[in-house]
Design a protein around this motif. Sequence first.
Motif: not given
Length: 262
Positions: A110-115, A254-258, A213-216, A193-207
């Motif tokens: 029904k859906s796939k979530e990537y970060h 950086g891409l993870h299938l969640i 596509m996510v990398r572009y 995190s002790t590994f970095g002060n400014k760590i963000y992530y793009l969260k994208i959920v789609g059918k």
Amino acid sequence: MYHHRLVISYKGTSYFGWQDLGTGEQKPTVQASIHQILKKICNYQSCTISAASRTDAGVHAQGQVIKITIALAIESGKLLLGMNSLLPDDIRILQCKPCAAEFNPNKDSKSKEYHYYFCTDTIYNPVLNDTVAHIPSNSKASTTGSLDIELMQQACKLFIGEHDFYSFAKRDTNMSSTFRTIFSCEILQAQPSTFGNKIYYLKIVGKGFLRHMVRYIAGALFALGRNQLSLSDISEALVNHKEEKISSRAKSRGLHLIQICY
């Protein structure tokens, strides 16, 4: 034949993606690694594997879903333990349970979530090298290494809904349609995190998603955050086919299938 539904996790750094290349080349893939140990457990009887997502080389997964079909009658719990005892340390079976022969992990989802995880710290912690992309600002931007996250967040809203993602995917002549539906898209800051002060992530959920596509999409957002693109550039690319990409695609690390929902 006996059918099992598995949830698996893997670190994709050492693999040329999920799918077995089938070319005779000695390039390790996640599917081939699992198939090899599965054949050993099943005494080299017939066994097949299908997956919900064909992740690219270097891409990681926390919740990939696969279906295995084997000729050996074995309880799911024992199969999980047996596979994990033989798999390399960077692949793990998290869940295993029987499923119907008709279950299709890709078509039934029904859906796939990537970060997509990225760090904007000026000095990058090398511990993160395999799993978090380093996206510092260009020379004209702030010396803190920060991108314009607020502007990137605005751009995320442009991707929500059904759109033609032709301009944000690798060309695939076998793909009947380049339209995809995105349910949510946003930029979030990771927990401290002790590994970095400014760590963000793009969260994208789609059918579903086209290849790369996510990398572009991530690459376009990074270019926007560096003032190399405008919001109108992204909007136009969602309307008109662009043979030349408006930005490079983000690195695979950086891409993870969640997770995949059914």
